[in-house]
Structures are given as C-alpha cells and as structure tokens.
Motif scaffolding. Structure first.
Motif, PDB file in Angstrom:
ATOM      1  N   LEU A   1       0.933  -1.257   0.072  1.00  0.00           N
ATOM      2  CA  LEU A   1       0.034  -0.063  -0.080  1.00  0.00           C
ATOM      3  C   LEU A   1       0.916   1.256   0.050  1.00  0.00           C
ATOM      4  O   LEU A   1       1.891   1.432   0.856  1.00  0.00           O
ATOM      5  CB  LEU A   1      -0.711  -0.046   1.413  1.00  0.00           C
ATOM      6  N   THR A   2       0.356   2.105  -0.950  1.00  0.00           N
ATOM      7  CA  THR A   2       1.146   3.605  -0.969  1.00  0.00           C
ATOM      8  C   THR A   2       0.173   4.703  -0.862  1.00  0.00           C
ATOM      9  O   THR A   2      -0.836   4.390  -1.103  1.00  0.00           O
ATOM     10  CB  THR A   2       2.276   3.539  -2.020  1.00  0.00           C
ATOM     11  N   VAL A   3       0.794   5.809  -0.248  1.00  0.00           N
ATOM     12  CA  VAL A   3      -0.160   6.979  -0.481  1.00  0.00           C
ATOM     13  C   VAL A   3       0.651   8.122  -1.201  1.00  0.00           C
ATOM     14  O   VAL A   3       1.968   8.249  -1.124  1.00  0.00           O
ATOM     15  CB  VAL A   3      -0.314   7.574   0.797  1.00  0.00           C
ATOM     16  N   ASP A   4       0.115   8.779  -1.968  1.00  0.00           N
ATOM     17  CA  ASP A   4       0.786   9.845  -2.990  1.00  0.00           C
ATOM     18  C   ASP A   4       1.029  10.742  -2.032  1.00  0.00           C
ATOM     19  O   ASP A   4       0.470  11.140  -1.028  1.00  0.00           O
ATOM     20  CB  ASP A   4       0.014  10.258  -4.186  1.00  0.00           C
TER      21      ASP A   4
ATOM     22  N   VAL B   1     -11.618  16.403   0.917  1.00  0.00           N
ATOM     23  CA  VAL B   1     -10.416  16.091   0.306  1.00  0.00           C
ATOM     24  C   VAL B   1     -10.150  15.082  -0.294  1.00  0.00           C
ATOM     25  O   VAL B   1     -11.226  14.127  -0.394  1.00  0.00           O
ATOM     26  CB  VAL B   1      -9.140  15.902   1.585  1.00  0.00           C
ATOM     27  N   THR B   2      -9.301  14.821  -1.285  1.00  0.00           N
ATOM     28  CA  THR B   2      -9.122  13.560  -2.013  1.00  0.00           C
ATOM     29  C   THR B   2      -7.611  13.010  -1.824  1.00  0.00           C
ATOM     30  O   THR B   2      -6.675  14.024  -2.096  1.00  0.00           O
ATOM     31  CB  THR B   2      -9.418  13.587  -3.624  1.00  0.00           C
ATOM     32  N   VAL B   3      -7.483  11.800  -1.432  1.00  0.00           N
ATOM     33  CA  VAL B   3      -6.241  11.250  -1.142  1.00  0.00           C
ATOM     34  C   VAL B   3      -6.012  10.004  -2.327  1.00  0.00           C
ATOM     35  O   VAL B   3      -7.046   9.226  -2.103  1.00  0.00           O
ATOM     36  CB  VAL B   3      -5.796  10.819   0.229  1.00  0.00           C
ATOM     37  N   TYR B   4      -4.899  10.083  -2.820  1.00  0.00           N
ATOM     38  CA  TYR B   4      -4.583   8.930  -3.803  1.00  0.00           C
ATOM     39  C   TYR B   4      -3.385   8.099  -3.440  1.00  0.00           C
ATOM     40  O   TYR B   4      -2.702   8.501  -2.595  1.00  0.00           O
ATOM     41  CB  TYR B   4      -4.243   9.453  -5.187  1.00  0.00           C
ATOM     42  N   GLY B   5      -3.514   6.806  -4.110  1.00  0.00           N
ATOM     43  CA  GLY B   5      -2.372   5.986  -3.802  1.00  0.00           C
ATOM     44  C   GLY B   5      -2.377   4.672  -4.649  1.00  0.00           C
ATOM     45  O   GLY B   5      -3.268   4.526  -5.434  1.00  0.00           O
ATOM     46  N   THR B   6      -1.562   3.717  -4.440  1.00  0.00           N
ATOM     47  CA  THR B   6      -1.688   2.453  -5.057  1.00  0.00           C
ATOM     48  C   THR B   6      -1.787   1.477  -4.089  1.00  0.00           C
ATOM     49  O   THR B   6      -1.377   1.634  -2.916  1.00  0.00           O
ATOM     50  CB  THR B   6      -0.301   2.163  -5.909  1.00  0.00           C
TER      51      THR B   6
ATOM     52  N   ARG C   1      -4.642   1.449  -8.499  1.00  0.00           N
ATOM     53  CA  ARG C   1      -4.784   2.841  -7.996  1.00  0.00           C
ATOM     54  C   ARG C   1      -6.231   3.056  -7.062  1.00  0.00           C
ATOM     55  O   ARG C   1      -6.958   2.224  -7.577  1.00  0.00           O
ATOM     56  CB  ARG C   1      -4.849   3.991  -8.965  1.00  0.00           C
ATOM     57  N   TRP C   2      -6.121   3.789  -6.071  1.00  0.00           N
ATOM     58  CA  TRP C   2      -6.953   3.837  -5.267  1.00  0.00           C
ATOM     59  C   TRP C   2      -7.327   5.584  -4.940  1.00  0.00           C
ATOM     60  O   TRP C   2      -6.256   6.274  -5.262  1.00  0.00           O
ATOM     61  CB  TRP C   2      -7.090   3.183  -3.928  1.00  0.00           C
ATOM     62  N   ALA C   3      -8.331   5.910  -4.508  1.00  0.00           N
ATOM     63  CA  ALA C   3      -8.940   7.268  -4.386  1.00  0.00           C
ATOM     64  C   ALA C   3      -9.621   7.283  -3.252  1.00  0.00           C
ATOM     65  O   ALA C   3     -10.816   6.616  -3.383  1.00  0.00           O
ATOM     66  CB  ALA C   3      -9.383   7.853  -5.557  1.00  0.00           C
ATOM     67  N   VAL C   4      -9.572   8.065  -2.286  1.00  0.00           N
ATOM     68  CA  VAL C   4     -10.657   8.327  -1.197  1.00  0.00           C
ATOM     69  C   VAL C   4     -11.067   9.614  -1.269  1.00  0.00           C
ATOM     70  O   VAL C   4     -10.134  10.582  -0.990  1.00  0.00           O
ATOM     71  CB  VAL C   4     -10.122   7.697   0.364  1.00  0.00           C
TER      72      VAL C   4
END
Length: 166
Positions: free
Chosen positions: A54-57, A68-73, A114-117
């Motif tokens: 898991l990563t966070v941009d 807010v929008t947070v992205y990662g893989t 990719r994921w986005a919250v």
C-alpha cells in the motif's frame, strides 16, 4: 595487480553464491526427512514484492469546502482462505483535526491498482501540510462465524494538500 583483481572477483562470486548453495543443501536435507535448519540467513529480510502492499501519494487535493481527495496504489494478493474483497481506510491529520476521511474498495487479484478516497470525515481541511495514514484490511473466512477484518498492509507519512481537485 591484475591477478589480485581476479582473485578478489572470484572470492566475491563465491560469497554471493554461498546463500544459494545453503538453500540447495537445506532442500536436499529436507527431502531425507531431516528438518531444515532455520536461521537468520534462511529467512527473507525484506517484504516480498508480490505480497500485499500500500502506498499514499505525496500530494492530496482539497477544495474550498474542505473536501479532500487522497490517492495511492495497492496490491492485494488473493489467498484461498480469505475473501477476495478488501478495503483501504484513510485517516488524515492536519493541525488539531484528525479524522477518518473514508474508504475505498480493493480487489485482491495480485495486480497493482490505483485507489482514491474522497471525503471530509467531519473535519475542515485547508491547503498545506498534512499527515496521512492508510490501512488495507482483508476480511478472512478462517472458520469464524463472522469474517473478522485484519490489517494486511499500512503506511503513513506527510503529504501536501493543494487547492483544486484533480
């Protein structure tokens, strides 16, 4: 001098191949019914690249309303004793505000995605430095009456929230 370099090169090759020879001999001993030796050299010291990750941009986005929008893989490996579903939960901290902003579904197929919250989590966020914590949770079917969640990967670090949604 040239022979000295050749000797050093040969020694380096022998030292590099020594763990492989140890693993081969341990496998041969195991085949004869003797338990293999387990020591610090026979166990991997780093996580395997094909496991859960898991990563966070480093950059997130915030609009004027504080959403807010947070992205990662992520990479979620499917295990036959687990359900193929998982969730990514994100908590964001900025100043005195700390809240879970939301979650995203994850597919456990062994591929990187990719994921986005998106969300507010009830807090008001502005552009600037923030701290993000992300956790991937799998739901296991390990014989329990109710599948219990367990954390399989997590990460946390500082990010920058910038104005304007991507």
């Amino acid at each position: 001098m040239r022979n000295c370099h050749r000797v050093l090169g040969a020694i380096a090759v022998l030292l590099i191949s020594a763990p492989a020879a140890h693993a081969t001999s341990a496998g041969a001993v195991e085949g004869r019914g003797v338990s293999p030796r387990t020591d610090a050299l026979s166990r991997p010291a780093v996580p395997l690249p094909w496991g859960d990750s898991l990563t966070v941009d480093r950059t997130g986005y915030v609009n004027r309303g504080g959403d807010v929008t947070v992205y990662g893989t992520y990479r979620c490996v499917y295990d036959t004793v687990d359900s193929p579903r998982a969730s990514i939960l994100v908590t964001l901290t900025q100043g005195a505000e700390r809240d879970t902003i939301g979650s995203a579904p994850a597919i456990c197929d062994g591929q990187q995605h990719r994921w986005a919250v998106n969300g507010t989590g009830g807090a008001y966020y502005v552009g600037g430095a923030a701290y993000a914590e992300a956790r991937m949770v799998k739901y296991g079917d390990r014989g329990d009456f109710v599948p219990m969640p367990r954390t399989v990967a997590d990460t946390e670090h500082s990010i920058t929230l910038v104005n304007g949604m991507r």
